[in-house]
Design a protein around this motif. Structure first.
Motif, PDB file in Angstrom:
ATOM      1  N   CYS A  50       2.192  -8.472   2.065  1.00 36.92           N
ATOM      2  CA  CYS A  50       2.712  -8.683   3.373  1.00 36.92           C
ATOM      3  C   CYS A  50       2.528 -10.354   3.956  1.00 36.92           C
ATOM      4  N   SER A  52       2.275 -11.179   6.920  1.00 36.86           N
ATOM      5  CA  SER A  52       1.348 -11.346   8.019  1.00 36.86           C
ATOM      6  C   SER A  52      -0.081 -10.920   8.020  1.00 36.86           C
ATOM      7  N   CYS A  53      -0.009  -9.681   6.856  1.00 40.68           N
ATOM      8  CA  CYS A  53      -1.715  -8.969   7.332  1.00 40.68           C
ATOM      9  C   CYS A  53      -2.013  -9.472   5.673  1.00 40.68           C
ATOM     10  N   CYS A  72       6.122  -3.012   6.913  1.00 42.12           N
ATOM     11  CA  CYS A  72       4.387  -2.992   6.755  1.00 42.12           C
ATOM     12  C   CYS A  72       3.996  -2.300   7.954  1.00 42.12           C
ATOM     13  N   CYS A  74       1.921  -2.795   9.528  1.00 38.37           N
ATOM     14  CA  CYS A  74       1.445  -4.290  10.525  1.00 38.37           C
ATOM     15  C   CYS A  74       2.709  -4.210  11.753  1.00 38.37           C
ATOM     16  N   MET A  76       5.192  -6.415  10.579  1.00 37.92           N
ATOM     17  CA  MET A  76       5.428  -7.384   9.715  1.00 37.92           C
ATOM     18  C   MET A  76       7.370  -6.631   9.722  1.00 37.92           C
TER      19      MET A  76
HETATM   20 ZN   LIG Z   1       1.001  -6.274   7.018  1.00 42.27          ZN
END
Ligand SMILES: [Zn+2]
Length: 122
Positions: A50, A52-53, A72, A74, A76
């Motif tokens: 991912c 982002s995370c 994801c 999160c 994303m």
């Molecule tokens: Zn993520």
């Protein structure tokens, strides 16, 4: 069986009925298939992470026609060009399927609305 909004999924929906005309079935919305994918994904041998995370597994694959999006925990979400519909279909698990009234409801129902960000299962 009915959809969450109380419709029988096997009954065509009719719109724009006018006196003297036969009702026309409404066009079907594009089929969206959501496929939970708890394991890591390595299309073409490259591990998907991912952006982002940094998660490396526990995805939701969202197939819209020939395109496959990866979501994801999160929230994303991105179009994954290295995955095609056929590969996504292979990830489908046998079992009952759920119809959701909206994408938001589906994300909530499957735990992909952000509340389980950074949570790994299994
Ligand atoms: Zn993520």
């Amino acid at each position: 069986m009915t959809t969450p909004d109380g419709r029988d999924p096997h009954t065509p929906r009719y719109t724009n009925y006018r006196f003297g005309q036969s009702p026309e079935p409404a066009p079907e919305p594009p089929a969206v298939l959501a496929i939970p994918h708890p394991a890591p994904l390595t299309p073409r041998g490259i591990l998907i992470t991912c952006p982002s995370c940094g998660a490396e597994r526990d995805w939701l694959l969202i197939q819209v026609g020939p395109q496959v999006f990866v979501r994801c925990r999160c929230t994303m979400e991105w179009l994954e060009h290295d995955l095609d519909a056929e590969e996504a279909a292979q990830a489908r698990q046998p079992g009952p399927e759920t119809e959701w009234a909206s994408m938001e409801e589906m994300y909530r129902g499957l735990g992909f609305d952000g509340i389980l960000a950074h949570a790994y299962f299994g």
